[in-house]
Design a protein around this motif. Sequence first.
Motif: not given
Length: 273
Positions: A43-47, A110-122, A138-145
Amino acid sequence: MSRNRSVRTPVSRPASPPGRATAGAHELGQNLLVDREVVDRVVDLVPDADRPLVEWAAGRGALTLPLARLGRPVEAVEIDPRSTARLARVVPANVTVTRADILRHAPPSDPYDLVCNVPFHLTTPVLRRLFTLPDWQRAVLVTQWEVARKRAAVGGATLLTAQWWPWFAPRLDRRVPAAAFRPRPSVDAGILLLDRRAEPLLPVARRRDYQRFAAAVFNGPGRGLHEILVRQGLSRADVRRWAREHRVAPGALPRDLDARAWVVAFTVASRGR
């Protein structure tokens, strides 16, 4: 402001494939975030900006509710009908819950920011789709390391990163331990930031030619970049000059280049065609 807790379900396509209508988050390949510190960091990384938020793969709302507290309009997109029904009951007025496949979801125009805890297989399909969407900033993504490291060019760039570098700037924020998820995955994750460049390094009109060039260099024959680039149309004098300017070692490989070195190599090669 009127309260908006309804679930929007696209009518043009079933929200989930046949046989998956009652599947839970784990069956859909999703590992839910349960670590409050990680959630707070995402959440802190969302601009701090006055534009909507889109959350893909919202799951059971671990990120949705903290994002809602930012006071911005939030669209939470989730394919699992049980999760969307639960979310619709608990979200505040600034959140709309959409039951949809994140690979088919139509985001705002219109402009927006995106957040996703990405399903690893996708992970790869999500990234490829994200790069082709025009309006997120900006996209803040949680992905495999390992994916987060590769996309941020830590230890060397991949072809996918190189192909989109002129228009997007990736950055690795931190490692997220597997213990931060339920069910616990077999590998750690990472937080990856993608920012759309305010001033692209190349015009969008040249994207197709540039991406073909990057693929040809990555897959081209030759012992080292110097030989590969000569085979792609650069003169040996141009390659030597380019290598000096960008501090490219004689034995360097395509994964060792940064964004500007890629763009200059492409520009020089284009002049010779």
